[in-house]
Design a protein around this motif. Structure first.
Motif, PDB file in Angstrom:
ATOM      1  N   SER A  78     -29.237  19.906  25.056  1.00 28.69           N
ATOM      2  CA  SER A  78     -28.059  20.618  25.561  1.00 28.69           C
ATOM      3  C   SER A  78     -26.762  20.566  24.798  1.00 28.69           C
ATOM      4  CB  SER A  78     -27.771  20.021  26.929  1.00 28.69           C
ATOM      5  OG  SER A  78     -27.182  18.663  26.664  1.00 28.69           O
ATOM      6  N   ASN A  79     -25.735  21.257  24.919  1.00 31.80           N
ATOM      7  CA  ASN A  79     -24.436  21.145  24.349  1.00 31.80           C
ATOM      8  C   ASN A  79     -23.679  20.202  24.985  1.00 31.80           C
ATOM      9  OD1 ASN A  79     -23.916  22.602  26.504  1.00 31.80           O
ATOM     10  ND2 ASN A  79     -23.035  24.152  25.671  1.00 31.80           N
ATOM     11  N   GLN A  80     -24.140  19.206  25.990  1.00 26.68           N
ATOM     12  CA  GLN A  80     -23.058  18.429  26.499  1.00 26.68           C
ATOM     13  C   GLN A  80     -22.973  16.975  25.733  1.00 26.68           C
ATOM     14  OE1 GLN A  80     -22.084  18.946  29.659  1.00 26.68           O
ATOM     15  NE2 GLN A  80     -22.701  20.885  29.227  1.00 26.68           N
ATOM     16  N   ASP A  84     -31.573  18.198  33.847  1.00 27.76           N
ATOM     17  CA  ASP A  84     -32.882  18.959  33.943  1.00 27.76           C
ATOM     18  C   ASP A  84     -33.606  19.137  32.315  1.00 27.76           C
ATOM     19  OD1 ASP A  84     -32.598  19.279  36.290  1.00 27.76           O
ATOM     20  OD2 ASP A  84     -31.356  20.965  36.093  1.00 27.76           O
ATOM     21  N   THR A  85     -32.931  19.055  31.266  1.00 34.44           N
ATOM     22  CA  THR A  85     -33.621  19.237  29.836  1.00 34.44           C
ATOM     23  C   THR A  85     -34.503  18.125  29.786  1.00 34.44           C
ATOM     24  OG1 THR A  85     -31.930  17.758  28.669  1.00 34.44           O
ATOM     25  CG2 THR A  85     -31.417  20.275  29.265  1.00 34.44           C
ATOM     26  N   GLU A 126     -24.935  13.508  26.182  1.00 33.17           N
ATOM     27  CA  GLU A 126     -26.529  13.666  25.888  1.00 33.17           C
ATOM     28  C   GLU A 126     -26.896  12.663  24.718  1.00 33.17           C
ATOM     29  OE1 GLU A 126     -30.675  16.099  25.322  1.00 33.17           O
ATOM     30  OE2 GLU A 126     -28.918  16.994  25.429  1.00 33.17           O
ATOM     31  N   LYS A 180     -25.622  17.222  34.179  1.00 32.40           N
ATOM     32  CA  LYS A 180     -25.150  18.453  33.272  1.00 32.40           C
ATOM     33  C   LYS A 180     -26.338  18.665  32.400  1.00 32.40           C
ATOM     34  CE  LYS A 180     -20.058  18.271  33.423  1.00 32.40           C
ATOM     35  NZ  LYS A 180     -18.919  18.057  32.734  1.00 32.40           N
ATOM     36  N   PHE A 181     -27.204  17.474  31.782  1.00 34.47           N
ATOM     37  CA  PHE A 181     -28.237  17.489  31.024  1.00 34.47           C
ATOM     38  C   PHE A 181     -29.451  17.173  31.530  1.00 34.47           C
ATOM     39  CE2 PHE A 181     -26.231  13.606  29.777  1.00 34.47           C
ATOM     40  CZ  PHE A 181     -27.413  12.894  29.651  1.00 34.47           C
TER      41      PHE A 181
END
Length: 291
Positions: A52-54, A127-128, A57, A124-125
């Motif tokens: 992700s772009n978080q 689910d990845t 992470e 925010k991440f």
């Protein structure tokens, strides 16, 4: 009295707060192995690939990758401890077991860093991650098997990696560190039930009265059986540290995701809590009641 720092060395241009490189420090690595080469840092430091772009992470990945390295080292040391006890080299066994204790303490501290990840930022991440989960850590499974927490069903999650599955299958069927400790009790003339010494090592260890009595004899005659007494206390150190790691893991997960289902499909926190009831060396804790 003059200031003791008034005449401190300066660099050629007269600047302070500066450390010049020493003439003998090697700086040319065109044809020589460097620190990075030896540690393969190009691979290690480029093994982080956020999905992700978080921002957070990267924290999640680094903590878990670093933990897996420590877990790998713990497994390496426990393998050595098993061989040491088997050969009667108690001195070296105590050294590596003490190291495992410190490794587990280091792992426990890492949960404190991960707990800076807030629930909102993790979601925010999360689910990845898909179905990937720490439950699938074969390094962790190796440690559990080496310490005696055997469970053949746990091999199922490793069937997709034949090499890992084969290694874990082998360890599952071998005597654990505790099994070797019990054989050491027997070799020192302490009576242990044959059913314990010749059991199916792939099955979970069950507490046994003869083992409890043998350890009681050791503790009540600590000077006579000093090596066995010290071995027992080293094992207690490991379980103590391991349980602290388990607890901090559970509590960190609870802090971040509450009672949500784990990414690997487990019930999450409630599943982790059950591990706290599992003892590697049950008689070593029970005997304290009888002393």
């Amino acid at each position: 009295m003059s200031c003791p720092y008034s005449n401190k060395p300066t660099d050629p241009e007269g600047q302070t707060n500066y450390r010049a490189i020493e003439d003998n420090i090697h700086t040319d690595f065109k044809d020589d192995m460097s620190y990075g080469d030896y540690l393969h840092l190009e691979k290690v430091l480029n093994a982080q690939h956020p999905l992700s772009n978080q921002h957070d992470e990267m924290l999640f990945i680094v903590i878990h990758q670093a933990s897996e390295l420590w877990i790998k080292l713990a497994g390496h040391e426990l393998n050595e401890a098993v061989e040491n006890i088997k050969s009667g080299d108690f001195g070296h066994a105590f050294k590596v077991i003490a190291r495992v204790k410190q490794i587990l303490s280091q792992l426990t501290q890492s949960w404190g860093i991960l707990s800076t990840l807030t629930p909102v930022d993790y979601l925010k991440f999360r689910d990845t991650l898909g179905h990937s989960s720490g439950f699938q850590s074969y390094g962790y499974r190796k440690i559990e098997f080496l310490l005696g927490n055997k469970n053949a069903e746990l091999l199922k999650v490793h069937e997709s990696n034949p090499q890992v599955h084969q290694e874990l299958q082998y360890i599952l069927n071998q005597p654990s560190l505790y099994d070797e400790a019990l054989l050491a009790l027997k070799s020192h003339g302490l009576p242990i039930d044959k059913a314990v010494l010749e059991r199916d090592f792939s099955l979970p260890y069950q507490a046994n009265k003869s083992v409890l009595n043998a350890w009681l004899t050791v503790y009540q005659n600590a000077e006579q059986y000093f090596h066995l007494y010290e071995l027992a206390e080293k094992l207690v150190d490991i379980e103590d540290s391991f349980q602290q790691w388990r607890f901090k893991h559970m509590y960190t997960v609870q802090r971040i995701i509450g009672n949500k289902i784990g990414t690997g499909g487990s019930s999450g926190v409630s599943f982790l809590k059950k591990a706290l009831d599992i003892s590697f060396f049950p008689e070593l804790f029970e005997l304290r009641t009888h002393l």
